[in-house]
Design an enzyme around this catalytic site. Structure first.
Site, PDB file in Angstrom:
ATOM      1  N   ASP A 294       0.825  -1.205   0.000  1.00 33.54           N
ATOM      2  CA  ASP A 294       0.000   0.000   0.000  1.00 33.54           C
ATOM      3  C   ASP A 294       0.866   1.265   0.000  1.00 33.54           C
ATOM      4  O   ASP A 294       1.915   1.315   0.645  1.00 33.54           O
ATOM      5  CB  ASP A 294      -0.868  -0.024   1.271  1.00 33.54           C
ATOM      6  CG  ASP A 294      -1.820   1.145   1.380  1.00 33.54           C
ATOM      7  OD1 ASP A 294      -2.730   1.247   0.541  1.00 33.54           O
ATOM      8  OD2 ASP A 294      -1.664   1.977   2.311  1.00 33.54           O
TER       9      ASP A 294
ATOM     10  N   GLU B 144       1.411  -0.356  -4.929  1.00 30.85           N
ATOM     11  CA  GLU B 144       0.440   0.663  -5.290  1.00 30.85           C
ATOM     12  C   GLU B 144       1.143   2.005  -5.473  1.00 30.85           C
ATOM     13  O   GLU B 144       1.594   2.618  -4.492  1.00 30.85           O
ATOM     14  CB  GLU B 144      -0.651   0.806  -4.216  1.00 30.85           C
ATOM     15  CG  GLU B 144      -1.780   1.707  -4.678  1.00 30.85           C
ATOM     16  CD  GLU B 144      -2.211   2.782  -3.688  1.00 30.85           C
ATOM     17  OE1 GLU B 144      -3.224   3.424  -3.939  1.00 30.85           O
ATOM     18  OE2 GLU B 144      -1.512   2.979  -2.665  1.00 30.85           O
TER      19      GLU B 144
HETATM   20  C1  AAO Z   1      -9.159   8.454   6.317  1.00 29.15           C
HETATM   21  C2  AAO Z   1     -10.057   9.655   6.116  1.00 29.15           C
HETATM   22  C3  AAO Z   1      -9.233  10.934   6.084  1.00 29.15           C
HETATM   23  C4  AAO Z   1      -8.423  11.032   7.378  1.00 29.15           C
HETATM   24  C5  AAO Z   1      -7.561   9.791   7.513  1.00 29.15           C
HETATM   25  C6  AAO Z   1      -6.736   9.767   8.786  1.00 29.15           C
HETATM   26  O1  AAO Z   1     -10.773   9.503   4.894  1.00 29.15           O
HETATM   27  O2  AAO Z   1     -10.115  12.033   5.992  1.00 29.15           O
HETATM   28  O3  AAO Z   1      -7.594  12.168   7.315  1.00 29.15           O
HETATM   29  O4  AAO Z   1      -8.399   8.623   7.484  1.00 29.15           O
HETATM   30  O5  AAO Z   1      -7.576   9.790   9.884  1.00 29.15           O
HETATM   31  C7  AAO Z   1      -7.835   4.905   2.669  1.00 29.15           C
HETATM   32  C8  AAO Z   1      -8.862   5.978   2.311  1.00 29.15           C
HETATM   33  C9  AAO Z   1      -8.587   7.280   3.035  1.00 29.15           C
HETATM   34  C10 AAO Z   1      -8.479   7.031   4.510  1.00 29.15           C
HETATM   35  C11 AAO Z   1      -7.294   6.088   4.712  1.00 29.15           C
HETATM   36  C12 AAO Z   1      -7.001   5.772   6.165  1.00 29.15           C
HETATM   37  O6  AAO Z   1      -8.841   6.170   0.917  1.00 29.15           O
HETATM   38  O7  AAO Z   1      -9.691   8.156   2.788  1.00 29.15           O
HETATM   39  O8  AAO Z   1      -8.267   8.262   5.198  1.00 29.15           O
HETATM   40  O9  AAO Z   1      -7.624   4.832   4.060  1.00 29.15           O
HETATM   41  O10 AAO Z   1      -8.116   5.275   6.805  1.00 29.15           O
HETATM   42  C13 AAO Z   1      -3.183   8.823  -2.433  1.00 29.15           C
HETATM   43  C14 AAO Z   1      -2.074   7.805  -2.194  1.00 29.15           C
HETATM   44  C15 AAO Z   1      -2.544   6.376  -2.358  1.00 29.15           C
HETATM   45  C16 AAO Z   1      -3.831   6.106  -1.588  1.00 29.15           C
HETATM   46  C17 AAO Z   1      -4.865   7.122  -2.067  1.00 29.15           C
HETATM   47  C18 AAO Z   1      -6.206   6.934  -1.363  1.00 29.15           C
HETATM   48  O11 AAO Z   1      -0.980   8.070  -3.061  1.00 29.15           O
HETATM   49  O12 AAO Z   1      -1.517   5.533  -1.883  1.00 29.15           O
HETATM   50  O13 AAO Z   1      -4.382   8.436  -1.795  1.00 29.15           O
HETATM   51  N1  AAO Z   1      -4.292   4.718  -1.717  1.00 29.15           N
HETATM   52  C19 AAO Z   1      -3.977   3.723  -0.643  1.00 29.15           C
HETATM   53  C20 AAO Z   1      -5.136   2.790  -0.371  1.00 29.15           C
HETATM   54  C21 AAO Z   1      -6.264   3.552   0.286  1.00 29.15           C
HETATM   55  C22 AAO Z   1      -5.821   4.035   1.656  1.00 29.15           C
HETATM   56  C23 AAO Z   1      -4.400   4.416   1.700  1.00 29.15           C
HETATM   57  C24 AAO Z   1      -3.546   4.304   0.634  1.00 29.15           C
HETATM   58  C25 AAO Z   1      -3.845   4.775   3.018  1.00 29.15           C
HETATM   59  O14 AAO Z   1      -5.509   2.140  -1.552  1.00 29.15           O
HETATM   60  O15 AAO Z   1      -7.432   2.769   0.403  1.00 29.15           O
HETATM   61  O16 AAO Z   1      -6.608   5.202   2.042  1.00 29.15           O
HETATM   62  O17 AAO Z   1      -3.463   3.528   3.626  1.00 29.15           O
HETATM   63  C26 AAO Z   1      -3.440  12.216  -6.423  1.00 29.15           C
HETATM   64  C27 AAO Z   1      -2.133  11.480  -6.188  1.00 29.15           C
HETATM   65  C28 AAO Z   1      -2.336  10.150  -5.566  1.00 29.15           C
HETATM   66  C29 AAO Z   1      -3.233  10.244  -4.341  1.00 29.15           C
HETATM   67  C30 AAO Z   1      -4.567  10.881  -4.788  1.00 29.15           C
HETATM   68  C31 AAO Z   1      -5.570  10.988  -3.668  1.00 29.15           C
HETATM   69  O18 AAO Z   1      -4.156  11.578  -7.474  1.00 29.15           O
HETATM   70  O19 AAO Z   1      -1.472  11.311  -7.421  1.00 29.15           O
HETATM   71  O20 AAO Z   1      -1.084   9.618  -5.189  1.00 29.15           O
HETATM   72  O21 AAO Z   1      -3.461   8.937  -3.817  1.00 29.15           O
HETATM   73  O22 AAO Z   1      -4.277  12.179  -5.289  1.00 29.15           O
HETATM   74  O23 AAO Z   1      -5.132  11.902  -2.723  1.00 29.15           O
HETATM   75  C32 AAO Z   1      -6.152  13.217 -10.777  1.00 29.15           C
HETATM   76  C33 AAO Z   1      -4.633  13.047 -10.817  1.00 29.15           C
HETATM   77  C34 AAO Z   1      -4.188  12.022  -9.799  1.00 29.15           C
HETATM   78  C35 AAO Z   1      -4.650  12.485  -8.463  1.00 29.15           C
HETATM   79  C36 AAO Z   1      -6.172  12.510  -8.508  1.00 29.15           C
HETATM   80  C37 AAO Z   1      -6.826  12.863  -7.195  1.00 29.15           C
HETATM   81  O24 AAO Z   1      -6.794  12.019 -11.264  1.00 29.15           O
HETATM   82  O25 AAO Z   1      -4.232  12.654 -12.109  1.00 29.15           O
HETATM   83  O26 AAO Z   1      -2.801  11.820  -9.816  1.00 29.15           O
HETATM   84  O27 AAO Z   1      -6.597  13.464  -9.473  1.00 29.15           O
HETATM   85  O28 AAO Z   1      -6.500  14.164  -6.818  1.00 29.15           O
END
Ligand code: AAO
Length: 512
Positions: free
Chosen positions: A212, A248
């Site tokens: 992850d 990932e």
């Molecule tokens: C939760 C709450 C938060 C709180 C946090 C801590 O929702 O409000 O602050 O707890 O209390 C999952 C959920 C999260 C959750 C977290 C922990 O999705 O909502 O937070 O569990 O409980 C990034 C990372 C990527 C990650 C993704 C979700 O790079 O690694 O965010 N995925 C993994 C898992 C996922 C998990 C985690 C990681 C954490 O698969 O399930 O989170 O363990 C850009 C960046 C990406 C980034 C995204 C989202 O993407 O490039 O790297 O991913 O933003 O922030 C266009 C762009 C694209 C961009 C996108 C979105 O498409 O081309 O690049 O827009 O802006």
């Protein structure tokens, strides 16, 4: 010594890219949020008989338990310790699942959350899945144990301590991702704890890991951790087998951190795949199926031997992660089946099929306000079992896309054509395409708004074949359309644009 280093390097460079699947099996299914007991049963009753290669499971490590909102799925991405009790079951149930799946030749891949612990606002107490005490305020996790010294905060240079700008590589890797306490993976102690956790799972019999949030970890730190991993358990895997690693990394272009920084270490999730395929199948931005002729590297994706591909994942099917509106999911079933059928027929990458649960969507201005809802549960956040209906679909709001006939049969198609090149490409310059895989299989899709009636070279030996989309071969009979291939390999195909599933697939094992 030099020899040892060379052997180690060779081992690393060749092995971690193979999913270690057995007996000609090629695809993985993500049984998102399933209980271990249900996965064990599914391996025996469905996945093994239908040629699935393995299962990606939800994180098995102890996580925080969140009650506001009420038991969201994402609580499992906030580790509290590496003890093995979670919403999916306890350590004994996990071990039983791994054993039973391995015994029928279905691999288990663990979703390893090693970049961070829980969110900084996680509080203090025993609201954790094994009941282990922790204190997010003082960064104490006695269940591992980790203390404040094991986190990155001193290295993060943003005012908030958060990742504020994805264009700054140091921030992305040293600061907190959405508030999650960021582990200092350059420390030998922390690497040791992470490797111990992964090695325990390897000893239990898992075949590899989805790692992850790799974008948020330095490749050098990951390399050091992977280097400490044991070979797979020889009870089920040949001696010297390395764990399969798929990382990932969301790289859609436009950020300084590239997937290619990680492809030397293991496979990487290719997020462009689902985002672009969604556009093509939806016919957005002027995209057409015929443009898929050079799909894969020709579309700016990573080399096929490095890619793990999927139509949607647990994040982008609900607006988390990346990909945007183009991502196809079970909610758009007809187009989803076309996209998944294409993915499984096409040779690019190692394929992962998604298996979801239904939730009450509440979409406001394109955003789902219910994107947090956890798996089907009874009170107290207890996950409901996956029940199986008489028609082999799933109950209790489990969607079980992997059991949809069209998808299940294309998983088999991919096994049957494994190793064969893409051949006999045809398109109408628009949204009708067809291609074969050597002399083993052939698929034809009509995503245009008019009907198709065409005779094409399939590359298959002459005979009558059963279409595995409209039906399937059962004993010596065919429950779907029949396709007659002449001795010259040519066959006539008719697909109405209003067909329930506007594609046909035939293969060596569907010959009547
Ligand atoms: C939760 C709450 C938060 C709180 C946090 C801590 O929702 O409000 O602050 O707890 O209390 C999952 C959920 C999260 C959750 C977290 C922990 O999705 O909502 O937070 O569990 O409980 C990034 C990372 C990527 C990650 C993704 C979700 O790079 O690694 O965010 N995925 C993994 C898992 C996922 C998990 C985690 C990681 C954490 O698969 O399930 O989170 O363990 C850009 C960046 C990406 C980034 C995204 C989202 O993407 O490039 O790297 O991913 O933003 O922030 C266009 C762009 C694209 C961009 C996108 C979105 O498409 O081309 O690049 O827009 O802006």
């Amino acid at each position: 010594m030099k020899l040892l280093i060379l052997v180690t390097l060779l081992g690393l460079s060749s092995a971690q890219f193979s999913p270690n699947t057995r007996s000609g099996r090629t695809s993985i299914v993500h049984l998102f949020e399933w209980r271990w007991a249900d996965i064990a049963a599914e391996c025996e009753r469905y996945l093994a008989p239908n040629g699935f290669g393995g299962v990606q499971i939800s994180p098995p490590s102890e996580s925080i338990v969140v009650t506001n909102p009420s038991y969201p799925w994402w609580q499992r991405y906030q580790p509290i310790s590496y003890k093995l009790c979670s919403r999916s079951g306890n350590e004994n149930e996990l071990r039983d699942m791994i054993t039973r799946c391995n015994n029928v030749g279905v691999n288990i891949y663990v979703d390893a959350v090693i970049n961070h612990m829980c969110g900084s606002g996680g509080g203090a107490g025993t609201h954790s899945s094994c009941g282990t005490y922790f204190n997010a305020n003082t960064k104490e996790f006695p269940g591992v144990p980790y203390s404040a010294l094991d986190f990155n905060d001193s290295k993060c240079k943003t005012g908030s301590g958060e990742i504020e700008n994805y264009n700054d590589v140091n921030q992305v890797r040293n600061c907190r991702l959405v508030g999650l306490l960021d582990l200092a993976l350059e420390k030998d102690y922390v690497r040791g704890k992470v490797a111990d956790y992964m090695n325990k799972l390897i000893d239990m019999g898992v075949a590899g890991f989805r790692v992850d949030a790799c974008k948020h970890m330095w490749p050098g730190d990951l390399s050091a951790i992977y280097g400490r991993l044991k070979n797979l358990n020889t009870k089920w895997f040949s001696s010297g087998s390395r764990p399969f690693i798929f990382q990932e990394v969301i790289d859609l272009g436009g950020e300084p951190i590239k997937a290619s920084e990680y492809t030397g270490l293991g496979r990487v999730t290719e997020f462009k795949y689902g985002a672009k395929l969604g556009n093509v199948v939806r016919k957005w931005n002027g995209e057409k199926l015929s443009y898929l002729k050079n799909w894969g590297e020709g579309w700016g994706m990573m080399p096929t031997g490095k890619a793990l591909v999927f139509v949607d994942n647990h994040d982008n099917q609900r607006g988390h992660g990346a990909g945007g509106a183009s991502i196809l999911t079970f909610w758009d079933a007809r187009l989803y089946k076309i996209a998944t059928g294409f993915m499984l027929a096409h040779p690019y990458g190692v394929t992962r099929v998604m298996s979801s649960y239904r939730w009450n969507r509440n979409i406001v201005n394109g955003q789902d306000r219910n994107d947090w809802i956890g798996p089907p549960s009874s009170s107290g956040g207890v996950t409901k079992p996956v029940t199986i209906n008489s028609d082999s679909t799933c109950g209790n709001d489990w969607v079980c896309e992997h059991r949809w006939r069209q998808i299940k049969n294309m998983v088999i198609f991919r096994n049957v054509v494994n190793g064969q090149p893409l051949s006999n490409w045809w398109d109408n310059g628009n949204n009708m395409i067809a291609f074969g895989r050597g002399n083993r299989g052939f698929i034809i899709i009509n995503n245009d708004t008019w009907s198709m009636d065409i005779t094409l070279n399939t590359g298959l030996p002459g005979g009558t074949y059963c279409d595995v989309i409209s039906g399937q071969k059962e004993g010596s009979r065919c429950t779907g359309k029949q396709v007659t291939v002449g001795s010259d390999g040519r066959a006539n195909f008719k697909i109405s644009n209003s067909d329930q599933d506007p594609f046909i697939a035939i293969h060596a094992s569907s010959k009547l």
